[in-house]
Design an enzyme around this catalytic site. Structure first.
Site, short mmCIF file in Angstrom:
data_model
loop_
_atom_site.label_atom_id
_atom_site.label_comp_id
_atom_site.label_asym_id
_atom_site.label_seq_id
_atom_site.Cartn_x
_atom_site.Cartn_y
_atom_site.Cartn_z
N GLN A 244 -1.04 -7.04 2.86
CA GLN A 244 -0.83 -7.56 1.51
C GLN A 244 -0.46 -9.03 1.48
OE1 GLN A 244 1.23 -5.12 -1.33
NE2 GLN A 244 0.95 -3.27 -0.13
N LYS A 270 -6.36 -5.15 3.03
CA LYS A 270 -6.51 -5.22 1.59
C LYS A 270 -7.09 -6.55 1.08
CE LYS A 270 -2.51 -2.23 0.63
NZ LYS A 270 -3.09 -1.19 -0.23
#
Length: 436
Positions: A244, A270
């Site tokens: 992240q 991600k």
């Protein structure tokens, strides 16, 4: 199908996998918004699952997918294509020279799984250390290194997973005489416990620079350097999970750059795919060669898929071309100022933390007790959605409800402020209803 039929089919045929579903049928998404079946725009302060750093349906990503879909999407796992090799070179060029080898995979859990296996094979040991608020994925090895949720009822985790106390400056009992946070003593004490727990087979420490699912807990400046010293003293590798925090979200290309500490293995996922399933492990030539000589095996169906590489290359291109790293730092400063102002205004906001466009606020019943405000957090989440803002709140035992705020790096500044305005309006309304 009409809405009632949709929800009935969902109830009858879907396996629920964590909490309840958001009570909206989402039909489309573009930029910083998703749109429900009634055509209502919902400002997305979570970037999908904290992933869509370029917003939804970014035209460059859409064009790259279209082209790849017509030429090269998937290959036999032993075959290589130009996008995969180019991606390895591009990522190596953006990282310190010690991180010059890449393994291209799909999800964050998978990349952490591969990194754990490499660390075990390289060291010849099996014990993995992670934070007690960690989240590294739901596959076997990654789930065993995840301590914030999902540990009960599934039988024994992989042997050899040990915990360090999460450096939570807001709630940690480790304090200097003046009341300030003593993270050095906490970390040293944590490793004393590790040494007592260990069977003498410490392989690696796997951590996030900012624990997101653990409540937006940012490692204090200097923490990573001292953590690496502890690892070196015990012959352990340091694995950083930047699922992240990578690709600009924190105001630097990679979060570890703030601390000038280079990990032995780095996992990205991600943000690298901007909402598509893309993940990598980056490591050194030395570690890769030793693992290869020992027969490292991670031969999966979608390893080195060209479509994943094409998407990742496009994401890097857009971030560099549009100056999104610097933009995240600038907007992050503005966001931090707004959130800090809310904290000064509302006593139920106990703490504001994070950096760049990954920040959080912790809700408490009152600042004196710091008691968790679960009902308040759930009510504010619902009120935000009713007003056109999607927020995500993390509820953890012993902590208040923590809102994770992670809008796309492409969000318009007006939309960023509009989202905070909606959050404040929702909070005011819930407080006026005396929901605590």
């Amino acid at each position: 199908m009409d809405d009632d039929q949709f929800w009935k089919l969902a109830e009858n045929h879907l396996i629920r996998y964590g909490g309840s579903f958001t009570p909206r049928i989402i039909e489309s998404a573009a930029g910083s918004c998703v749109y429900d079946a009634q055509g209502r725009a919902i400002l997305d302060f979570t970037s999908g699952q904290m992933s869509a750093v370029l917003g939804h349906a970014h035209p460059d990503v859409v064009a790259a997918i279209r082209e790849a879909a017509g030429t090269l999407t998937h290959l036999y796992s032993g075959m290589l294509s130009r996008p995969v090799v180019e991606l390895g070179a591009r990522l190596a060029g953006s990282l310190p020279t010690d991180l010059d080898r890449m393994l291209l995979l799909t999800t964050g859990a998978e990349s952490n799984e591969a990194a754990i296996k490499m660390a075990k094979l390289f060291t010849g040991r099996y014990e993995i250390v992670s934070f007690d608020r960690s989240w590294h994925g739901m596959t076997s090895g990654a789930a065993s290194a995840t301590f914030s949720a999902g540990r009960h009822g599934y039988g024994p985790p992989v042997p050899g997973n040990l915990v360090l106390p999460t450096p939570n400056a807001y709630r940690s009992p480790f304090r200097h005489p003046d009341g300030s946070y003593d993270w050095e003593a906490e970390l040293d004490y944590g490793f004393q416990l590790i040494d007592q727990q260990s069977a003498g087979s410490l392989a690696a420490c796997l951590v996030e620079p900012i624990l997101s699912s653990g409540g937006i807990i940012e490692l204090p400046p200097g923490y990573l350097a001292r953590l690496k010293q502890h690892c070196r003293a015990r012959g352990m590798l340091l694995i950083l999970d930047e699922a992240q925090t990578g690709l600009g979200r924190t105001g630097t290309m990679y979060a570890f750059q703030r601390d000038a500490v280079v990990p032995d293995l780095l996992t990205l996922s991600k943000t690298l795919g901007a909402g598509l399933p893309v993940a990598v492990v980056m490591t050194s030539t030395q570690i890769e060669e030793v693992c290869h000589d020992k027969g490292f095996l991670f031969f999966t169906t979608h390893v080195s898929d060209p479509l994943a590489a094409t998407v990742a290359l496009t994401v890097i291109d857009v971030i560099e071309r549009d100056g999104l790293v610097e933009r995240a730092a600038t907007l992050g400063n503005a966001l931090g100022e707004r959130l800090s102002a809310l904290r000064e205004k509302y006593g139920v906001i106990g703490d504001v933390r994070g950096r760049g466009l990954l920040q959080g606020i912790e809700l408490v019943t009152d600042r004196q007790s710091k008691a968790p405000a679960d009902r308040l957090g759930a009510a504010v989440t619902t009120a935000c959605l009713d007003r056109g803002l999607h927020m995500n709140i993390v509820q953890l035992p012993g902590m208040g409800g923590i809102f994770r705020i992670a809008p796309p790096l492409t969000i318009a500044e007006d939309d960023l402020h509009r989202g905070v305005d909606i959050l404040e309006d929702a909070l005011q309304w819930v407080l006026s209803e005396n929901i605590q």
